[in-house]
Design a protein around this motif. Structure first.
Motif, PDB file in Angstrom:
ATOM      1  N   THR A 192       0.823  -0.946  -0.277  1.00  0.00           N
ATOM      2  CA  THR A 192       0.093  -0.004  -0.071  1.00  0.00           C
ATOM      3  C   THR A 192       0.878   1.281   0.039  1.00  0.00           C
ATOM      4  OG1 THR A 192      -1.853  -1.422   1.133  1.00  0.00           O
ATOM      5  CG2 THR A 192      -1.676   1.359   1.275  1.00  0.00           C
TER       6      THR A 192
ATOM      7  N   TYR B 224      -2.793   3.828  -2.340  1.00  0.00           N
ATOM      8  CA  TYR B 224      -2.925   2.854  -3.571  1.00  0.00           C
ATOM      9  C   TYR B 224      -2.207   1.557  -3.398  1.00  0.00           C
ATOM     10  CZ  TYR B 224      -3.814   6.964  -6.394  1.00  0.00           C
ATOM     11  OH  TYR B 224      -4.515   7.981  -7.160  1.00  0.00           O
ATOM     12  N   ARG B 225      -3.196   0.543  -3.734  1.00  0.00           N
ATOM     13  CA  ARG B 225      -2.756  -0.802  -3.681  1.00  0.00           C
ATOM     14  C   ARG B 225      -2.006  -1.239  -4.953  1.00  0.00           C
ATOM     15  NH1 ARG B 225      -4.610  -4.403   0.027  1.00  0.00           N
ATOM     16  NH2 ARG B 225      -4.637  -6.214  -1.530  1.00  0.00           N
TER      17      ARG B 225
ATOM     18  N   THR C 298      -2.795  -7.622 -13.976  1.00  0.00           N
ATOM     19  CA  THR C 298      -3.103  -7.285 -12.037  1.00  0.00           C
ATOM     20  C   THR C 298      -3.014  -6.009 -11.781  1.00  0.00           C
ATOM     21  OG1 THR C 298      -1.489  -9.404 -12.097  1.00  0.00           O
ATOM     22  CG2 THR C 298      -1.332  -7.825 -10.299  1.00  0.00           C
TER      23      THR C 298
ATOM     24  N   ARG D 159      -6.615  -4.806 -12.034  1.00  0.00           N
ATOM     25  CA  ARG D 159      -7.488  -5.308 -10.953  1.00  0.00           C
ATOM     26  C   ARG D 159      -7.012  -4.414  -9.598  1.00  0.00           C
ATOM     27  NH1 ARG D 159      -5.014  -9.804 -10.112  1.00  0.00           N
ATOM     28  NH2 ARG D 159      -4.030  -9.719  -8.418  1.00  0.00           N
ATOM     29  N   HIS D 160      -5.774  -3.844  -9.581  1.00  0.00           N
ATOM     30  CA  HIS D 160      -5.513  -3.112  -8.435  1.00  0.00           C
ATOM     31  C   HIS D 160      -6.075  -1.697  -8.757  1.00  0.00           C
ATOM     32  CE1 HIS D 160      -3.298  -5.882  -6.205  1.00  0.00           C
ATOM     33  NE2 HIS D 160      -2.063  -5.784  -7.138  1.00  0.00           N
TER      34      HIS D 160
ATOM     35  N   ARG E 221      -8.960  -1.044 -10.196  1.00  0.00           N
ATOM     36  CA  ARG E 221     -10.349  -1.135  -9.904  1.00  0.00           C
ATOM     37  C   ARG E 221     -10.524  -0.895  -8.251  1.00  0.00           C
ATOM     38  NH1 ARG E 221     -10.423  -5.022 -14.180  1.00  0.00           N
ATOM     39  NH2 ARG E 221     -11.450  -4.107 -15.882  1.00  0.00           N
ATOM     40  N   GLU E 222      -9.640  -1.383  -7.722  1.00  0.00           N
ATOM     41  CA  GLU E 222      -9.593  -1.216  -6.134  1.00  0.00           C
ATOM     42  C   GLU E 222      -9.467   0.097  -5.663  1.00  0.00           C
ATOM     43  OE1 GLU E 222      -8.094  -5.508  -4.056  1.00  0.00           O
ATOM     44  OE2 GLU E 222      -6.581  -4.234  -5.184  1.00  0.00           O
ATOM     45  N   ASN E 223      -8.356   0.619  -6.320  1.00  0.00           N
ATOM     46  CA  ASN E 223      -8.002   1.957  -5.986  1.00  0.00           C
ATOM     47  C   ASN E 223      -8.967   3.037  -6.391  1.00  0.00           C
ATOM     48  OD1 ASN E 223      -5.403   0.786  -5.019  1.00  0.00           O
ATOM     49  ND2 ASN E 223      -4.366   1.099  -6.960  1.00  0.00           N
TER      50      ASN E 223
ATOM     51  N   SER F 221     -12.093   2.574  -6.584  1.00  0.00           N
ATOM     52  CA  SER F 221     -13.530   2.124  -6.215  1.00  0.00           C
ATOM     53  C   SER F 221     -14.555   3.366  -5.488  1.00  0.00           C
ATOM     54  CB  SER F 221     -13.504   0.943  -5.121  1.00  0.00           C
ATOM     55  OG  SER F 221     -12.909   1.256  -4.013  1.00  0.00           O
ATOM     56  N   ASP F 222     -13.780   4.115  -4.919  1.00  0.00           N
ATOM     57  CA  ASP F 222     -14.721   5.315  -4.438  1.00  0.00           C
ATOM     58  C   ASP F 222     -15.111   6.525  -5.636  1.00  0.00           C
ATOM     59  OD1 ASP F 222     -11.817   6.087  -4.950  1.00  0.00           O
ATOM     60  OD2 ASP F 222     -12.114   7.697  -3.800  1.00  0.00           O
TER      61      ASP F 222
END
Length: 377
Positions: free
Chosen positions: A193, A201-202, A267, A270-271, A273-275, A277-278
């Motif tokens: 992170t 950020y991941r 990969t 994928r990160h 989309r997580e980062n 997501s807000d």
């Protein structure tokens, strides 16, 4: 099946090991300076471990009698530049570690040399005369201790080492002085992170992330300043990796805007989309930039960020960007030659360089990071 790399055909007898006294000329792209060997018909030789204006003894490390140019190392200095300093690292020098190009150069002069390279590449490849200053960024100590991710090689005895310049041969080392005290040694498992300003950020431990601690926040602030995003605008973030720029741009354009991040690595996507997501107005597209733009997102966009790999965006992508008619493009470049070629293409297609900033994100090496603002002419 992997094929062996193509070997250059020798053009006469080897001159490796031959020594000549030369006067060193200007710096060139790649961490060396240009000199000419008068005894060989003014043959060009690219000399490492030298400085412009010095008289040095150069030992040829690559070349044959028929080559247009040779490569060599300055193994003795007869007349030293006032900007020469003792290398802080004991493994920096001819025949040793190839990781650092400028350990023998005072830090302010390193930045002047990098600025000269950027100016020369822009003038030669893009016909642009640009005043360039390479700016320091916070996060290193006198140019040392900045590299947060390290990948070492191993000697035949299993010792940790680094490769020689343009060689597979490994030099054993006990410590790398440009490595951050908490540097991650690659390959590494898991996810990290990273905090950048007010966003987290991941990122995969082995994935792309800027290696200088001050780089992400510096680049984000520069891109935001150049693009000046407005609420409701539509943004393309190309070669987006884990969404570093997309996150901050999404904050600026707000829910009435739109952000599309395009990245080829699954990969990283994928990160991303997580980062992101807000940000409900942000989306991530997986695939090579040229192929994604060839089939999708062909509507107009207001802003574009280009952060391509070392070879640059190239003509196809530049054309696709121009087709979206953005009011501004921020181009983040790690190679000044690739940047210059792409700026020349932008100029052909009706876009011009407005401003350029350069940052010393890789002290002691020849590498330099640029951020260019491009707008319709």
């Amino acid at each position: 099946m992997a094929r062996n790399p193509r070997q250059r055909q020798p053009r006469g007898e080897s001159v490796v090991g031959h020594r000549f006294t030369v006067t060193v000329g200007p710096v060139a792209h790649g961490g060396h300076c240009v000199a000419r060997v008068s005894e060989a018909g003014d043959r060009v030789v690219f000399v490492r471990h030298a400085l412009p204006g010095e008289e040095v003894l150069v030992e040829i490390t690559e070349g044959t009698e028929g080559d247009r140019f040779w490569r060599g190392d300055a193994v003795a200095v007869h007349s030293a530049s006032p900007d020469r300093v003792p290398p802080p690292c004991p493994y920096a020098g001819p025949g040793l570690c190839g990781g650092c190009d400028f350990q023998h150069v005072a830090l302010p002069t390193q930045r002047e040399l990098k600025a000269a390279v950027v100016r020369e590449q822009l003038a030669r490849l893009a016909r642009l005369e640009v005043d360039v200053e390479v700016e320091p960024v916070p996060g290193d100590t006198d140019g040392l201790g900045w590299r947060t991710r390290m990948e070492y090689a191993a000697t035949r005895d299993g010792l940790r080492g680094m490769r020689k310049h343009r060689s597979r041969e490994v030099v054993a080392i006990d410590r790398c002085l440009i490595a951050h005290p908490d540097a991650v040694e690659l390959p590494a498992p898991g996810v990290r992170t990273e905090q950048v300003l007010d966003r987290r950020y991941r990122v995969s431990a082995n994935g792309f992330w800027q290696v200088h601690p001050g780089a992400p926040s510096t680049l984000v602030a520069t891109v935001l300043d150049q693009l000046a995003p407005r609420p409701g605008e539509r943004v393309l973030d190309l070669y987006a990796a884990v969404g570093l720029f997309a996150g901050f741009l999404g904050d600026r354009v707000g829910d009435s805007g739109r952000v599309v991040a395009v990245e080829g690595d699954k990969t990283a996507c994928r990160h991303a989309r997580e980062n992101l997501s807000d940000l409900p107005h942000a989306e991530v597209a997986v695939g090579s930039v040229d192929r994604v733009l060839a089939s999708s997102y062909d509507e107009p966009f207001d802003l574009v960020v280009l952060d391509p790999p070392r070879e640059g965006a190239r003509r196809t992508v530049v054309q696709q960007v121009v087709d979206r008619r953005p009011r501004a493009v921020a181009y983040v470049a790690c190679d000044p030659a690739a940047l210059a070629r792409d700026l020349a293409t932008f100029a052909e297609l009706g876009y011009r360089l407005i401003s350029l900033r350069a940052f010393d994100l890789f002290p002691m090496t020849h590498h330099v990071e640029c951020v260019a603002l491009v707008e319709p002419a």
